[in-house]
Scaffold this active site. Structure first.
Site, PDB file in Angstrom:
ATOM      1  N   SER A 167      -2.435  -9.283  16.657  1.00  0.00           N
ATOM      2  CA  SER A 167      -1.202  -9.959  14.984  1.00  0.00           C
ATOM      3  C   SER A 167      -3.111 -10.959  14.522  1.00  0.00           C
ATOM      4  CB  SER A 167      -0.378 -10.981  15.478  1.00  0.00           C
ATOM      5  OG  SER A 167      -0.907 -12.570  16.248  1.00  0.00           O
TER       6      SER A 167
ATOM      7  N   THR B  81      12.185 -20.066   5.474  1.00  0.00           N
ATOM      8  CA  THR B  81      12.082 -19.125   5.300  1.00  0.00           C
ATOM      9  C   THR B  81      13.985 -18.250   5.047  1.00  0.00           C
ATOM     10  OG1 THR B  81      10.247 -19.067   6.518  1.00  0.00           O
ATOM     11  CG2 THR B  81      12.071 -16.215   6.498  1.00  0.00           C
TER      12      THR B  81
ATOM     13  N   SER C 229       7.818  -1.722   3.468  1.00  0.00           N
ATOM     14  CA  SER C 229       8.112  -3.295   3.778  1.00  0.00           C
ATOM     15  C   SER C 229       7.678  -3.695   5.163  1.00  0.00           C
ATOM     16  CB  SER C 229       9.301  -2.414   4.593  1.00  0.00           C
ATOM     17  OG  SER C 229      10.427  -2.193   3.461  1.00  0.00           O
TER      18      SER C 229
ATOM     19  N   GLU D  17       8.948  -7.668  -3.535  1.00  0.00           N
ATOM     20  CA  GLU D  17       8.734  -9.295  -2.444  1.00  0.00           C
ATOM     21  C   GLU D  17       9.749  -9.026  -1.343  1.00  0.00           C
ATOM     22  OE1 GLU D  17       8.139 -12.653  -4.599  1.00  0.00           O
ATOM     23  OE2 GLU D  17       7.659 -12.009  -6.080  1.00  0.00           O
TER      24      GLU D  17
ATOM     25  N   GLY E  97      31.555   2.835 -23.057  1.00  0.00           N
ATOM     26  CA  GLY E  97      30.597   3.874 -23.831  1.00  0.00           C
ATOM     27  C   GLY E  97      29.866   2.956 -24.200  1.00  0.00           C
TER      28      GLY E  97
ATOM     29  N   LYS F 171      38.437  -4.793 -29.364  1.00  0.00           N
ATOM     30  CA  LYS F 171      40.106  -4.870 -29.313  1.00  0.00           C
ATOM     31  C   LYS F 171      40.094  -3.154 -28.937  1.00  0.00           C
ATOM     32  CE  LYS F 171      41.606  -8.110 -32.819  1.00  0.00           C
ATOM     33  NZ  LYS F 171      40.870  -8.797 -33.897  1.00  0.00           N
TER      34      LYS F 171
ATOM     35  N   GLU G 121       0.479  -1.648  -0.260  1.00  0.00           N
ATOM     36  CA  GLU G 121       0.189  -0.030   0.124  1.00  0.00           C
ATOM     37  C   GLU G 121       0.602   1.381   0.553  1.00  0.00           C
ATOM     38  OE1 GLU G 121      -3.094  -0.246   3.049  1.00  0.00           O
ATOM     39  OE2 GLU G 121      -3.348  -1.786   2.102  1.00  0.00           O
TER      40      GLU G 121
HETATM   41  N1  CAA Z   1       5.678 -17.861   7.526  1.00  0.00           N
HETATM   42  C1  CAA Z   1       5.321 -17.914   8.757  1.00  0.00           C
HETATM   43  N2  CAA Z   1       4.865 -17.170   9.171  1.00  0.00           N
HETATM   44  C2  CAA Z   1       5.712 -16.024   9.515  1.00  0.00           C
HETATM   45  C3  CAA Z   1       6.261 -15.662   8.178  1.00  0.00           C
HETATM   46  C4  CAA Z   1       6.857 -16.554   7.039  1.00  0.00           C
HETATM   47  N3  CAA Z   1       7.601 -16.885   6.626  1.00  0.00           N
HETATM   48  N4  CAA Z   1       7.024 -14.376   8.507  1.00  0.00           N
HETATM   49  C5  CAA Z   1       6.297 -14.207   9.627  1.00  0.00           C
HETATM   50  N5  CAA Z   1       5.296 -15.162  10.259  1.00  0.00           N
HETATM   51  C6  CAA Z   1       4.741 -14.934  11.520  1.00  0.00           C
HETATM   52  C7  CAA Z   1       5.479 -14.864  12.160  1.00  0.00           C
HETATM   53  O1  CAA Z   1       5.734 -15.186  13.262  1.00  0.00           O
HETATM   54  C8  CAA Z   1       4.561 -14.307  14.159  1.00  0.00           C
HETATM   55  O2  CAA Z   1       3.851 -14.484  14.210  1.00  0.00           O
HETATM   56  P1  CAA Z   1       3.275 -14.978  16.018  1.00  0.00           P
HETATM   57  O3  CAA Z   1       2.291 -13.854  16.102  1.00  0.00           O
HETATM   58  O4  CAA Z   1       2.059 -16.042  16.485  1.00  0.00           O
HETATM   59  O5  CAA Z   1       4.282 -14.811  16.910  1.00  0.00           O
HETATM   60  C9  CAA Z   1       3.271 -13.673  13.065  1.00  0.00           C
HETATM   61  O6  CAA Z   1       3.420 -13.514  11.538  1.00  0.00           O
HETATM   62  C10 CAA Z   1       4.015 -11.642  13.423  1.00  0.00           C
HETATM   63  O7  CAA Z   1       5.779 -11.849  12.820  1.00  0.00           O
HETATM   64  P2  CAA Z   1       6.570 -10.657  12.687  1.00  0.00           P
HETATM   65  O8  CAA Z   1       5.785 -10.233  13.992  1.00  0.00           O
HETATM   66  O9  CAA Z   1       7.833 -10.938  11.985  1.00  0.00           O
HETATM   67  O10 CAA Z   1       5.833  -9.448  11.643  1.00  0.00           O
HETATM   68  P3  CAA Z   1       6.237  -8.334  11.581  1.00  0.00           P
HETATM   69  O11 CAA Z   1       5.578  -6.948  11.406  1.00  0.00           O
HETATM   70  O12 CAA Z   1       7.549  -7.615  11.943  1.00  0.00           O
HETATM   71  O13 CAA Z   1       7.266  -7.614   9.701  1.00  0.00           O
HETATM   72  C11 CAA Z   1       7.938  -8.511   7.850  1.00  0.00           C
HETATM   73  C12 CAA Z   1       8.144  -8.608   9.151  1.00  0.00           C
HETATM   74  C13 CAA Z   1       9.548  -9.923   7.598  1.00  0.00           C
HETATM   75  C14 CAA Z   1       9.055  -6.969   8.368  1.00  0.00           C
HETATM   76  C15 CAA Z   1       7.096  -8.358   6.760  1.00  0.00           C
HETATM   77  O14 CAA Z   1       6.696  -7.497   7.031  1.00  0.00           O
HETATM   78  C16 CAA Z   1       7.598  -8.158   5.110  1.00  0.00           C
HETATM   79  O15 CAA Z   1       7.540  -9.457   4.936  1.00  0.00           O
HETATM   80  N6  CAA Z   1       7.761  -7.104   4.749  1.00  0.00           N
HETATM   81  C17 CAA Z   1       8.353  -7.586   3.363  1.00  0.00           C
HETATM   82  C18 CAA Z   1       7.346  -7.498   2.849  1.00  0.00           C
HETATM   83  C19 CAA Z   1       7.087  -7.885   1.333  1.00  0.00           C
HETATM   84  O16 CAA Z   1       7.899  -8.334   1.160  1.00  0.00           O
HETATM   85  N7  CAA Z   1       6.454  -6.624   0.704  1.00  0.00           N
HETATM   86  C20 CAA Z   1       6.485  -7.774  -0.835  1.00  0.00           C
HETATM   87  C21 CAA Z   1       5.363  -7.144  -1.702  1.00  0.00           C
HETATM   88  S1  CAA Z   1       4.762  -8.171  -3.478  1.00  0.00           S
HETATM   89  C22 CAA Z   1       5.857  -7.466  -4.295  1.00  0.00           C
HETATM   90  O17 CAA Z   1       6.888  -6.477  -4.309  1.00  0.00           O
HETATM   91  C23 CAA Z   1       5.460  -8.336  -5.587  1.00  0.00           C
HETATM   92  C24 CAA Z   1       5.937  -7.627  -6.630  1.00  0.00           C
HETATM   93  O18 CAA Z   1       5.058  -6.564  -7.287  1.00  0.00           O
HETATM   94  C25 CAA Z   1       5.742  -8.433  -7.924  1.00  0.00           C
END
Ligand code: CAA
Length: 378
Positions: free
Chosen positions: A176, A311, A130, A361, A338, A267, A125
């Site tokens: 969460s 992960t 991130s 991603e 160049g 060359k 959004e």
């Molecule tokens: N698998 C399963 N569960 C997961 C997980 C995973 N990979 N990652 C996190 N979780 C779970 C955690 O275990 C946690 O669970 P509990 O609440 O039960 O403990 C819960 O999810 C929350 O996890 P975090 O506390 O780690 O969450 P956070 O808010 O700190 O965020 C982050 C973590 C890794 C920063 C995440 O926000 C992230 O990945 N950000 C990047 C976003 C992204 O990749 N965007 C891409 C957009 S798509 C795109 O770009 C595609 C395109 O256009 C082509």
């Protein structure tokens, strides 16, 4: 442990490379210049079965294993990362359905993309990139429907998608467990798509925003349970990120091949520049880093193949391969001197296309956050 590809994997790789050389490379530059979506190439890719690799065979997918999927993505990106990113947008949008979808949802929505449709993964959004958890799109349960409001941006395939996989926040919920994953049909009332974004690279792919205004989504379109949404989307990204690594690998491989060929032909001081150690060291570093990226990508997709996407290794693969792609592409431009800066030469496009691999991603800084979290938990 066996590092060789089997006969089928080799055949798929060769078939894709031939297709790319004949059907993509000769046209990629023009589509990039015009910023035009190459429907013709996408149709041909579908005809030869090089599409929807994330879709299981029983729902219309091509039935290739994950190593083959990565090999295909690498070869496609060697030809044009813009085309590849649109192909892979269908895979990315499929992962939340694979992770949280029912048999009925898989049948219906995989059926749509298997018969010529497009789909899109709608997570980012304007004020939540991130920091996914800060997203503002809301879903309010009203009877058998959710009422969806919000805006998603930078959505690959947005303009052509028949449906979107969307992460939203449940209205008036806390903690969460406040997220819900939904499949939203493009034709639903209240869905609108913004203008196509003009980008630095991947210019033949489509990117736009999607706005949801009082969109009514049937509860039957929910993936998993209420509260599962965040984890479904995070798991989906763990499936998808190795394939960004594979795309980056294709860009790096393409730029490297251009650099080797040019260094042998060009060359200066009365001899090919490939005779100079300064150039040789650059080529050697490129070859070494590409090979290291390939091994990481293949290990990460092997985990996905086993059904246990890891992960940390997914982030290793995405991060290392995309850092490599930008470095290799920059060095390939450097070797061309160049000429490398002139749009007529392929390395200029590889360089522009490589940059986004470090961003989408999950930025490479976020990959390092994910890796560090995993290491410290251990
Ligand atoms: N698998 C399963 N569960 C997961 C997980 C995973 N990979 N990652 C996190 N979780 C779970 C955690 O275990 C946690 O669970 P509990 O609440 O039960 O403990 C819960 O999810 C929350 O996890 P975090 O506390 O780690 O969450 P956070 O808010 O700190 O965020 C982050 C973590 C890794 C920063 C995440 O926000 C992230 O990945 N950000 C990047 C976003 C992204 O990749 N965007 C891409 C957009 S798509 C795109 O770009 C595609 C395109 O256009 C082509």
């Amino acid at each position: 442990m066996n590092f060789s590809l089997d006969e089928d994997q080799l055949a798929i790789k060769t078939m894709t490379r031939d297709f790319v050389n004949q059907e993509i490379i000769p046209q990629a530059r023009e589509y990039d210049e015009k910023e035009e979506f190459p429907f013709e190439i996408h149709n041909k890719l579908r005809e030869v079965g090089l599409y929807n690799f994330a879709v299981p065979e029983q729902f219309g997918g091509p039935g290739v294993d994950k190593i083959s999927h990565a090999l295909i993505v690498e070869e496609l990106a060697r030809g044009c990362a813009g085309v590849t990113t649109s192909v892979e947008a269908n895979s990315l949008a499929s992962y939340p359905i694979l992770v949280g979808g029912t048999e009925e949802q898989k049948k219906k929505y995989f059926g749509i993309i298997s018969s010529g449709g497009f789909s899109a993964f709608a997570l980012t959004e304007p004020s939540a990139g991130s920091d996914v958890a800060s997203l503002k799109t809301t879903a309010e349960r009203v009877g058998d429907e959710y009422v969806l409001n919000g805006e998603k941006c930078f959505i690959t395939n947005a303009s052509y998608a028949n449906y979107y996989t969307v992460l939203a926040k449940l209205k008036d919920s806390e903690g969460s467990k406040r997220f819900v994953a939904l499949i939203v049909d493009r034709e639903s009332e209240g869905v609108s798509v913004g203008p196509h974004e003009k980008k630095m690279g991947l210019r033949s792919s489509n990117t736009a925003s999607v706005t949801f205004e009082e969109v009514r989504v049937p509860v039957a379109n929910r993936l998993g349970e209420e509260g599962d949404g965040f984890k479904i989307f995070m798991k989906a990204l763990s499936y998808a990120r190795p394939m960004v690594g594979a795309q980056a690998l294709g860009i790096a491989q393409g730029a490297y091949e251009e650099a080797v060929n040019y260094a042998k032909e060009r060359k200066q001081f009365g001899q090919p520049i490939s005779n100079f150690q300064g150039i040789q060291f650059m080529l050697a570093d490129m070859a070494m880093e590409i090979e290291a990226s390939r091994l990481l990508v293949q290990k990460a997709v092997w985990y996905v193949q086993q059904g246990t996407p890891n992960t940390k290794i997914s982030s290793f693969a995405k991060c290392f391969a995309s850092d490599t792609a930008l470095k290799v592409a920059a060095d390939a431009v450097q070797i061309h001197g160049g000429y490398g800066y002139i749009r007529e030469y392929a390395v200029e496009k590889y360089f522009r296309d490589a940059k986004i691999m470090q961003i989408y991603e999950g930025t490479n800084q976020i990959q390092r956050v994910v890796i560090a979290k995993d290491i410290l938990q251990d």
